[in-house]
Design an enzyme around this catalytic site. Structure first.
Site, short mmCIF file in Angstrom:
data_model
loop_
_atom_site.label_atom_id
_atom_site.label_comp_id
_atom_site.label_asym_id
_atom_site.label_seq_id
_atom_site.Cartn_x
_atom_site.Cartn_y
_atom_site.Cartn_z
N GLU A 178 24.16 4.65 19.05
CA GLU A 178 25.45 5.21 18.61
C GLU A 178 26.32 5.64 19.80
OE1 GLU A 178 25.26 8.75 16.17
OE2 GLU A 178 27.39 8.70 15.74
N LYS A 220 25.71 1.72 15.82
CA LYS A 220 26.52 2.67 15.04
C LYS A 220 27.78 2.98 15.85
CE LYS A 220 26.48 7.22 12.85
NZ LYS A 220 25.73 8.16 12.03
C1 5MM Z 1 25.63 14.63 11.67
O1 5MM Z 1 26.38 14.70 12.85
C2 5MM Z 1 25.74 14.09 13.97
C3 5MM Z 1 25.88 14.91 15.18
O2 5MM Z 1 25.18 16.04 14.97
P1 5MM Z 1 24.95 17.07 16.19
O3 5MM Z 1 26.24 17.19 16.94
O4 5MM Z 1 24.57 18.30 15.49
O5 5MM Z 1 23.86 16.51 17.03
C4 5MM Z 1 26.41 12.80 14.34
O6 5MM Z 1 25.64 12.07 15.26
C5 5MM Z 1 26.63 11.95 13.16
O7 5MM Z 1 25.43 11.37 12.75
C6 5MM Z 1 27.60 10.84 13.50
O8 5MM Z 1 28.54 11.23 14.45
C7 5MM Z 1 28.32 10.44 12.25
O9 5MM Z 1 28.91 11.59 11.71
P2 5MM Z 1 30.39 11.48 11.21
O10 5MM Z 1 30.70 12.84 10.64
O11 5MM Z 1 31.18 11.15 12.43
O12 5MM Z 1 30.40 10.37 10.18
#
Ligand code: 5MM
Length: 347
Positions: A178, A220
């Site tokens: 990601e 991702k």
């Molecule tokens: C769930 O949010 C994840 C990041 O968490 P932390 O900052 O607590 O480590 C993040 O990696 C998330 O999986 C992705 O960014 C996708 O989340 P969004 O909200 O951007 O769809």
């Protein structure tokens, strides 16, 4: 050792009409989101919230996998079933966040490098035993004019992503790679395109150098969008075209799929963008394009739940509708009119 299993898992994660739920908020992030809607920030509330999401009836028709956080994979549903087992029982693959977060990059103010490589081989073995079959590691890139992201940020994070991915494949977990280019800033769509291209080229170069098998991983990515503060916001179609063009330039066709993050877009916008990519480029894409959203799947449900048992059913309905809309978008079959079902849910 795990070659066949990894390839099968990666394909199953990209099953037609399905996507991933990112429920891997670390405690800090989860608590911040809870505070915004007045939910107490306790371990039991985080468990109850994940219980609400993951026991939503019918969710297995839209989700192939769920990314969990360390605390959650050690917790159980209200009826005492470990969350990973519960997911497997309903045909959803459990995954785990492996990174330890984005930390300041030495010598590069306002940039980060994601940490978590120390001891990773042992952690992978433990999570595999607990039922996880895929993992996630998020690197973060800020756009600031022509200055950021720096070469150092791009290369350092790509190196770490590839080391993580190689260790995952060695230990039986499909790595979700990601690289998130943040939406914050006043950059144009064109600048976002250039940065995504630079980042993805270096990421795939490192994955190649470190012998990561492309058919046993999932990308991702963020979408190529205008910065939140850019006065000229790109249309849904422009975002779809720019994003697919960039992916076609950078992502090998052996990769089974790209599961987008939502990155702070509204829930409706994230769905519309995914839909446009699949509708416009139907039959022209070498990989599956689907969702791996956190906020864009969860936000309406979290706001409806408010930490109150009495709201579980409404919150689950909202979560299920959002998942169904994104399932439709992953097949290019979403229309904005389908959003009306959301409005009919009473809380
Ligand atoms: C769930 O949010 C994840 C990041 O968490 P932390 O900052 O607590 O480590 C993040 O990696 C998330 O999986 C992705 O960014 C996708 O989340 P969004 O909200 O951007 O769809």
């Amino acid at each position: 050792m795990y070659a066949q299993e990894l390839a099968a898992t990666a394909r199953a994660m990209m099953a037609r009409g399905k996507g991933l739920l990112a429920a891997d908020e670390s405690n800090g992030t989860c608590n911040k989101r809870f505070e915004q809607v007045g939910i107490p920030t306790t371990e039991e509330m985080r468990r109850a919230y994940r219980d609400m999401l993951l026991t939503t009836p019918g969710i297995n028709e839209c989700l192939s996998g769920v990314i969990l956080f360390d605390e959650t994979i050690r917790q159980t549903t209200k009826s005492g079933v470990p969350f990973a087992n519960h997911l497997m029982q309903i045909g959803i693959i459990p995954g785990i966040k492996l990174d330890k977060g984005a930390k300041p990059l030495a010598g590069h103010p306002n940039e980060t490098v994601t940490e978590g490589l120390d001891g990773l081989r042992d952690r992978i073995a433990e999570y595999y035993q607990m039922g996880a079959r895929f993992a996630k590691w998020r690197a973060v890139y800020t756009i600031d004019g022509d200055r950021l992201p720096s070469r150092s940020c791009i290369e350092t994070n790509a190196h770490a992503l590839a080391r993580y991915a190689a260790l995952c494949q060695e230990g039986g977990l499909v790595p979700i790679v990601e690289p998130e280019v943040l939406i914050n800033g006043n950059h144009t769509l064109e600048r976002s395109y250039d940065v995504h291209r630079d980042v993805l080229k270096v990421v795939f170069d490192q994955l190649f150098v470190q012998d990561v098998d492309f058919d046993k991983m999932i990308l991702k990515p963020s979408m190529v969008v205008s910065g939140l503060e850019c006065p000229q916001q790109a249309s849904v179609e422009d975002v779809a075209r720019a994003t697919v063009k960039c992916l076609k330039e950078c992502v090998p066709s052996a990769v089974p799929g790209c599961a987008f993050l939502s990155g702070g877009q509204s829930a409706e916008r994230a769905t519309a963008h995914l839909n446009a990519m699949n509708a416009i480029f139907k039959d022209e894409l070498p990989w599956t394009l689907t969702f791996s959203y956190a906020r864009a799947l969860q936000q309406p449900a979290m706001e409806a739940w408010k930490g109150n048992d009495a709201n579980v059913s409404s919150a689950q309905q909202l979560f299920h509708i959002r998942a169904k809309l994104n399932s439709a978008a992953s097949q290019g079959q979403y229309t904005p009119e389908m959003e009306t079902e959301m409005k009919a849910v009473t809380v």
